[in-house]
Design a protein around this motif. Structure first.
Motif, PDB file in Angstrom:
ATOM      1  N   ILE A 139       9.182   8.577  -6.781  1.00 48.39           N
ATOM      2  CA  ILE A 139      10.410   7.811  -6.577  1.00 48.39           C
ATOM      3  C   ILE A 139      11.286   8.467  -5.511  1.00 48.39           C
ATOM      4  N   THR A 140      11.384   9.786  -5.555  1.00 48.72           N
ATOM      5  CA  THR A 140      12.138  10.509  -4.532  1.00 48.72           C
ATOM      6  C   THR A 140      11.491  10.321  -3.168  1.00 48.72           C
ATOM      7  N   GLU A 141      10.171  10.375  -3.120  1.00 51.87           N
ATOM      8  CA  GLU A 141       9.445  10.159  -1.862  1.00 51.87           C
ATOM      9  C   GLU A 141       9.726   8.763  -1.299  1.00 51.87           C
ATOM     10  N   LEU A 142       9.630   7.761  -2.159  1.00 52.32           N
ATOM     11  CA  LEU A 142       9.847   6.387  -1.699  1.00 52.32           C
ATOM     12  C   LEU A 142      11.259   6.229  -1.133  1.00 52.32           C
ATOM     13  N   GLY A 143      12.239   6.793  -1.819  1.00 50.90           N
ATOM     14  CA  GLY A 143      13.610   6.738  -1.312  1.00 50.90           C
ATOM     15  C   GLY A 143      13.755   7.478   0.005  1.00 50.90           C
ATOM     16  N   HIS A 144      13.177   8.665   0.079  1.00 53.45           N
ATOM     17  CA  HIS A 144      13.269   9.482   1.298  1.00 53.45           C
ATOM     18  C   HIS A 144      12.701   8.752   2.511  1.00 53.45           C
ATOM     19  N   TRP A 145      11.484   8.239   2.384  1.00 56.06           N
ATOM     20  CA  TRP A 145      10.843   7.614   3.545  1.00 56.06           C
ATOM     21  C   TRP A 145      11.547   6.331   3.956  1.00 56.06           C
ATOM     22  N   GLN A 146      12.073   5.596   2.993  1.00 63.35           N
ATOM     23  CA  GLN A 146      12.848   4.403   3.365  1.00 63.35           C
ATOM     24  C   GLN A 146      14.114   4.795   4.110  1.00 63.35           C
ATOM     25  N   GLN A 147      14.751   5.890   3.707  1.00 58.68           N
ATOM     26  CA  GLN A 147      15.941   6.360   4.413  1.00 58.68           C
ATOM     27  C   GLN A 147      15.610   6.832   5.828  1.00 58.68           C
ATOM     28  N   GLN A 148      14.343   7.171   6.066  1.00 56.42           N
ATOM     29  CA  GLN A 148      13.903   7.593   7.397  1.00 56.42           C
ATOM     30  C   GLN A 148      13.459   6.397   8.245  1.00 56.42           C
ATOM     31  N   GLY A 149      13.637   5.189   7.727  1.00 55.94           N
ATOM     32  CA  GLY A 149      13.312   3.987   8.506  1.00 55.94           C
ATOM     33  C   GLY A 149      11.936   3.409   8.251  1.00 55.94           C
ATOM     34  N   TYR A 150      11.233   3.886   7.248  1.00 53.88           N
ATOM     35  CA  TYR A 150       9.911   3.361   6.921  1.00 53.88           C
ATOM     36  C   TYR A 150      10.061   2.066   6.115  1.00 53.88           C
ATOM     37  N   ALA A 151       9.250   1.098   6.445  1.00 56.50           N
ATOM     38  CA  ALA A 151       9.223  -0.138   5.668  1.00 56.50           C
ATOM     39  C   ALA A 151       8.432   0.111   4.391  1.00 56.50           C
ATOM     40  N   LEU A 152       8.850  -0.499   3.300  1.00 53.96           N
ATOM     41  CA  LEU A 152       8.174  -0.352   2.012  1.00 53.96           C
ATOM     42  C   LEU A 152       7.252  -1.542   1.785  1.00 53.96           C
ATOM     43  N   ILE A 153       5.997  -1.231   1.454  1.00 54.81           N
ATOM     44  CA  ILE A 153       5.040  -2.266   1.065  1.00 54.81           C
ATOM     45  C   ILE A 153       4.471  -1.878  -0.283  1.00 54.81           C
ATOM     46  N   ARG A 154       4.574  -2.780  -1.231  1.00 60.02           N
ATOM     47  CA  ARG A 154       4.051  -2.529  -2.576  1.00 60.02           C
ATOM     48  C   ARG A 154       2.985  -3.574  -2.875  1.00 60.02           C
ATOM     49  N   PRO A 155       1.716  -3.183  -2.802  1.00 63.74           N
ATOM     50  CA  PRO A 155       0.653  -4.144  -3.104  1.00 63.74           C
ATOM     51  C   PRO A 155       0.781  -4.695  -4.521  1.00 63.74           C
ATOM     52  N   ILE A 156       0.704  -5.998  -4.618  1.00 62.40           N
ATOM     53  CA  ILE A 156       0.700  -6.674  -5.909  1.00 62.40           C
ATOM     54  C   ILE A 156      -0.712  -7.202  -6.101  1.00 62.40           C
ATOM     55  N   ILE A 157      -1.386  -6.699  -7.105  1.00 59.00           N
ATOM     56  CA  ILE A 157      -2.786  -7.039  -7.317  1.00 59.00           C
ATOM     57  C   ILE A 157      -2.898  -7.920  -8.554  1.00 59.00           C
ATOM     58  N   TYR A 158      -3.294  -9.148  -8.326  1.00 58.46           N
ATOM     59  CA  TYR A 158      -3.486 -10.093  -9.428  1.00 58.46           C
ATOM     60  C   TYR A 158      -4.954 -10.143  -9.804  1.00 58.46           C
ATOM     61  N   THR A 159      -5.202 -10.465 -11.033  1.00 59.34           N
ATOM     62  CA  THR A 159      -6.567 -10.713 -11.468  1.00 59.34           C
ATOM     63  C   THR A 159      -6.861 -12.180 -11.172  1.00 59.34           C
ATOM     64  N   ARG A 160      -7.801 -12.421 -10.302  1.00 54.95           N
ATOM     65  CA  ARG A 160      -8.117 -13.785  -9.883  1.00 54.95           C
ATOM     66  C   ARG A 160      -8.826 -14.516 -11.020  1.00 54.95           C
ATOM     67  N   THR A 161      -8.327 -15.678 -11.358  1.00 58.46           N
ATOM     68  CA  THR A 161      -8.924 -16.471 -12.444  1.00 58.46           C
ATOM     69  C   THR A 161      -9.701 -17.676 -11.915  1.00 58.46           C
ATOM     70  N   HIS A 162      -9.578 -17.948 -10.611  1.00 61.56           N
ATOM     71  CA  HIS A 162     -10.299 -19.051  -9.977  1.00 61.56           C
ATOM     72  C   HIS A 162     -10.927 -18.536  -8.689  1.00 61.56           C
ATOM     73  N   THR A 163     -12.058 -19.075  -8.335  1.00 64.32           N
ATOM     74  CA  THR A 163     -12.631 -18.743  -7.034  1.00 64.32           C
ATOM     75  C   THR A 163     -11.868 -19.493  -5.953  1.00 64.32           C
ATOM     76  N   ILE A 164     -11.988 -19.032  -4.739  1.00 62.89           N
ATOM     77  CA  ILE A 164     -11.327 -19.720  -3.621  1.00 62.89           C
ATOM     78  C   ILE A 164     -11.850 -21.139  -3.510  1.00 62.89           C
ATOM     79  N   ASP A 165     -13.161 -21.322  -3.678  1.00 63.92           N
ATOM     80  CA  ASP A 165     -13.735 -22.667  -3.576  1.00 63.92           C
ATOM     81  C   ASP A 165     -13.171 -23.603  -4.632  1.00 63.92           C
ATOM     82  N   GLU A 166     -12.865 -23.103  -5.806  1.00 65.84           N
ATOM     83  CA  GLU A 166     -12.323 -23.948  -6.871  1.00 65.84           C
ATOM     84  C   GLU A 166     -10.932 -24.472  -6.558  1.00 65.84           C
ATOM     85  N   ILE A 167     -10.148 -23.704  -5.849  1.00 56.25           N
ATOM     86  CA  ILE A 167      -8.773 -24.109  -5.602  1.00 56.25           C
ATOM     87  C   ILE A 167      -8.507 -24.595  -4.182  1.00 56.25           C
TER      88      ILE A 167
END
Length: 168
Positions: A139-167
């Motif tokens: 948490i301290t690291e995330l705050g520090h790097w954002q204060q240094q101008g770094y953009a924050l990216i937080r991957p959100i990983i979902y469990t896929r329940t449908h195939t791409i072809d299905e939807i």
């Protein structure tokens, strides 16, 4: 409304329906500074989170951008269940994930493990792969790097329940 105006509106609406998307090569900043926040509920999701890293890096390496890796300052902060993937004793189980991380590390990506999370798993600094940096707190690291101008990216990983072809 006159018939002429009606047909002009109809033609405009019709052409909007058949219009195509436009591809734009966004003029990105010269230096890319990003911190990825990996806090996953399942270590297996680390493979998917690394696709977010790939999706960030690969387009910048390719034309028209042609960025050199040294123009990308990328840090990955690890502090969820994915911490087990970088424990040396788990290498065989998570070999593919570790090898992908090593590839990105060779491009200059820093992988940082939270010491507080490591304690929760009874890991010490000696338990991790040699490309890992241990830091006091995610948490301290995330705050520090954002204060240094770094953009924050937080991957959100979902469990896929449908195939791409299905939807599609």
């Amino acid at each position: 409304m006159s018939i002429k105006v009606f047909f002009l509106l109809l033609m405009g609406f019709s052409s909007a329906i058949h219009a195509q998307a436009v591809y734009e090569e966004t003029p990105y900043a010269d230096e890319q500074k990003v911190v990825f926040d990996f806090f996953l509920d399942d270590p297996a999701k680390t493979a998917s989170a690394l696709y977010w890293l790939r999706a960030y890096i690969n387009p910048l390496l390719e034309e028209p951008y042609g960025y050199a890796p040294e123009l990308m300052d990328i840090k990955v902060i690890i502090h969820g269940t994915e911490i087990v993937t970088v424990a040396s004793k788990n290498y065989e189980k998570y070999r593919d994930i570790v090898e992908r991380m090593k590839y990105y590390h060779a491009l200059g990506v820093e992988f940082r493990v939270c010491a507080l999370a490591a304690q929760d798993y009874d890991y010490s600094i000696d338990d991790f792969q040699d490309f890992i940096l241990m830091t006091p707190s995610a948490i301290t690291e995330l705050g520090h790097w954002q204060q240094q101008g770094y953009a924050l990216i937080r991957p959100i990983i979902y469990t896929r329940t449908h195939t791409i072809d299905e939807i599609r």
